[in-house]
Design a protein around this motif. Structure first.
Motif, PDB file in Angstrom:
ATOM      1  N   UNK A 109       4.375 -16.301  87.508  1.00 43.25           N
ATOM      2  CA  UNK A 109       4.070 -16.372  86.076  1.00 43.25           C
ATOM      3  C   UNK A 109       4.327 -15.034  85.387  1.00 43.25           C
ATOM      4  N   UNK A 110       4.077 -13.933  86.104  1.00 42.65           N
ATOM      5  CA  UNK A 110       4.294 -12.607  85.510  1.00 42.65           C
ATOM      6  C   UNK A 110       5.768 -12.378  85.184  1.00 42.65           C
ATOM      7  N   UNK A 111       6.656 -12.966  85.980  1.00 41.06           N
ATOM      8  CA  UNK A 111       8.096 -12.832  85.719  1.00 41.06           C
ATOM      9  C   UNK A 111       8.476 -13.513  84.405  1.00 41.06           C
ATOM     10  N   UNK A 112       7.907 -14.677  84.144  1.00 45.68           N
ATOM     11  CA  UNK A 112       8.201 -15.406  82.906  1.00 45.68           C
ATOM     12  C   UNK A 112       7.653 -14.639  81.703  1.00 45.68           C
ATOM     13  N   UNK A 113       6.429 -14.161  81.800  1.00 46.78           N
ATOM     14  CA  UNK A 113       5.830 -13.407  80.693  1.00 46.78           C
ATOM     15  C   UNK A 113       6.591 -12.109  80.441  1.00 46.78           C
ATOM     16  N   UNK A 114       6.988 -11.429  81.518  1.00 50.30           N
ATOM     17  CA  UNK A 114       7.777 -10.191  81.370  1.00 50.30           C
ATOM     18  C   UNK A 114       9.146 -10.480  80.772  1.00 50.30           C
ATOM     19  N   UNK A 115       9.750 -11.599  81.149  1.00 52.64           N
ATOM     20  CA  UNK A 115      11.057 -11.972  80.593  1.00 52.64           C
ATOM     21  C   UNK A 115      10.937 -12.161  79.070  1.00 52.64           C
ATOM     22  N   UNK A 116       9.868 -12.791  78.638  1.00 55.37           N
ATOM     23  CA  UNK A 116       9.649 -12.986  77.196  1.00 55.37           C
ATOM     24  C   UNK A 116       9.528 -11.638  76.490  1.00 55.37           C
ATOM     25  N   UNK A 117       8.740 -10.739  77.056  1.00 53.22           N
ATOM     26  CA  UNK A 117       8.600  -9.396  76.459  1.00 53.22           C
ATOM     27  C   UNK A 117       9.948  -8.669  76.418  1.00 53.22           C
ATOM     28  N   UNK A 118      10.703  -8.772  77.499  1.00 52.62           N
ATOM     29  CA  UNK A 118      12.007  -8.106  77.579  1.00 52.62           C
ATOM     30  C   UNK A 118      12.973  -8.676  76.541  1.00 52.62           C
ATOM     31  N   UNK A 119      13.043  -9.999  76.452  1.00 53.60           N
ATOM     32  CA  UNK A 119      13.944 -10.618  75.472  1.00 53.60           C
ATOM     33  C   UNK A 119      13.542 -10.258  74.048  1.00 53.60           C
ATOM     34  N   UNK A 120      12.241 -10.180  73.787  1.00 55.15           N
ATOM     35  CA  UNK A 120      11.781  -9.779  72.452  1.00 55.15           C
ATOM     36  C   UNK A 120      12.235  -8.353  72.142  1.00 55.15           C
ATOM     37  N   UNK A 121      12.120  -7.460  73.100  1.00 57.61           N
ATOM     38  CA  UNK A 121      12.564  -6.077  72.900  1.00 57.61           C
ATOM     39  C   UNK A 121      14.065  -5.985  72.677  1.00 57.61           C
ATOM     40  N   UNK A 122      14.842  -6.750  73.440  1.00 52.32           N
ATOM     41  CA  UNK A 122      16.294  -6.765  73.264  1.00 52.32           C
ATOM     42  C   UNK A 122      16.671  -7.343  71.898  1.00 52.32           C
ATOM     43  N   UNK A 123      15.939  -8.369  71.477  1.00 54.45           N
ATOM     44  CA  UNK A 123      16.190  -8.963  70.158  1.00 54.45           C
ATOM     45  C   UNK A 123      15.904  -7.962  69.055  1.00 54.45           C
ATOM     46  N   UNK A 124      14.785  -7.271  69.160  1.00 51.37           N
ATOM     47  CA  UNK A 124      14.432  -6.271  68.142  1.00 51.37           C
ATOM     48  C   UNK A 124      15.504  -5.189  68.041  1.00 51.37           C
ATOM     49  N   UNK A 125      15.983  -4.739  69.185  1.00 48.91           N
ATOM     50  CA  UNK A 125      17.016  -3.699  69.190  1.00 48.91           C
ATOM     51  C   UNK A 125      18.297  -4.207  68.536  1.00 48.91           C
ATOM     52  N   UNK A 126      18.654  -5.444  68.813  1.00 50.55           N
ATOM     53  CA  UNK A 126      19.865  -6.022  68.228  1.00 50.55           C
ATOM     54  C   UNK A 126      19.726  -6.141  66.712  1.00 50.55           C
ATOM     55  N   UNK A 127      18.595  -6.631  66.257  1.00 48.43           N
ATOM     56  CA  UNK A 127      18.382  -6.851  64.825  1.00 48.43           C
ATOM     57  C   UNK A 127      18.280  -5.521  64.077  1.00 48.43           C
ATOM     58  N   UNK A 128      17.653  -4.531  64.685  1.00 44.53           N
ATOM     59  CA  UNK A 128      17.486  -3.233  64.020  1.00 44.53           C
ATOM     60  C   UNK A 128      18.822  -2.593  63.667  1.00 44.53           C
ATOM     61  N   UNK A 129      19.860  -2.929  64.425  1.00 47.93           N
ATOM     62  CA  UNK A 129      21.184  -2.357  64.174  1.00 47.93           C
ATOM     63  C   UNK A 129      22.006  -3.188  63.192  1.00 47.93           C
ATOM     64  N   UNK A 130      21.443  -4.281  62.694  1.00 47.87           N
ATOM     65  CA  UNK A 130      22.193  -5.212  61.850  1.00 47.87           C
ATOM     66  C   UNK A 130      21.792  -5.083  60.385  1.00 47.87           C
ATOM     67  N   UNK A 131      22.554  -5.760  59.566  1.00 49.54           N
ATOM     68  CA  UNK A 131      22.235  -5.923  58.151  1.00 49.54           C
ATOM     69  C   UNK A 131      21.701  -7.343  57.984  1.00 49.54           C
ATOM     70  N   UNK A 132      20.727  -7.533  57.127  1.00 54.00           N
ATOM     71  CA  UNK A 132      20.116  -8.850  56.924  1.00 54.00           C
ATOM     72  C   UNK A 132      21.133  -9.904  56.515  1.00 54.00           C
ATOM     73  N   UNK A 133      22.162  -9.493  55.785  1.00 48.06           N
ATOM     74  CA  UNK A 133      23.171 -10.429  55.300  1.00 48.06           C
ATOM     75  C   UNK A 133      24.370 -10.565  56.237  1.00 48.06           C
ATOM     76  N   UNK A 134      24.308  -9.909  57.391  1.00 50.86           N
ATOM     77  CA  UNK A 134      25.428  -9.974  58.331  1.00 50.86           C
ATOM     78  C   UNK A 134      25.620 -11.420  58.797  1.00 50.86           C
ATOM     79  N   UNK A 135      26.875 -11.857  58.913  1.00 54.83           N
ATOM     80  CA  UNK A 135      27.134 -13.217  59.396  1.00 54.83           C
ATOM     81  C   UNK A 135      26.868 -13.307  60.896  1.00 54.83           C
TER      82      UNK A 135
END
Length: 168
Positions: free
Chosen positions: A91-117
């Protein structure tokens, strides 16, 4: 990116982060057996829902659709049903995967523009896209995560009687 656009993305990420904390917070204290116990007739369990959020929501929308990461896109077919967590996966692997994906998503979005296609869309599976910008995806993921946080609220109350206090 202009200051107002950056502020908008930060605000949207802040709302998404609050929903992510809700998802993890309501599950805090449930034992591994309870995380895997289905409580609704459809048969899903809390751990499967978190894995769905990690793979079908965070990874799919941000790392495949928003950034077009070829490795992520290629790996999408490797998981037949994200709602099903193999019994040997801790179960810890699944919860950690969620945290990791959230962090990767945040990093991706932080480098983008809101109107980017969007960088990629699986037309062969879903036809024409109904979302068109990073902003659209953020709003969609906030909504989906909040909806699933509510599902977890109900499931956890059925499992152990606890309720998550959400203040406006």
């Amino acid at each position: 990116m202009t200051a107002p656009a950056k502020t908008e993305l930060q605000a949207l990420l802040s709302f998404l982060d609050a929903q992510r904390r809700h998802v993890l917070g309501i599950l805090d204290g449930l034992d591994p057996e309870a995380l895997r116990r289905p409580v609704l007739p459809s048969g899903w369990n809390c751990l499967g829902l978190v894995q769905h959020l990690a793979l079908d929501v965070e990874r799919f929308w941000f790392r495949a659709v928003v950034t077009g990461d070829p490795g992520v896109i290629e790996a999408l077919d490797a998981v037949e049903d994200a709602w099903q967590v193999a019994p040997d996966v801790p179960h810890t692997e699944v919860l950690d995967r969620y945290r990791t994906e959230a962090g990767l998503a945040d990093a991706a979005v932080a480098a983008m523009d809101a109107d980017a296609p969007l960088a990629w869309w699986p037309h062969h599976l879903f036809g024409a896209p109904h979302l068109h910008t990073v902003r659209d995806v953020l709003l969609h993921v906030i909504t989906e995560t909040a909806c699933h946080a509510g599902h977890l609220d109900a499931a956890c109350e059925l499992l152990d009687g606890r309720r998550w206090l959400v203040l406006p």
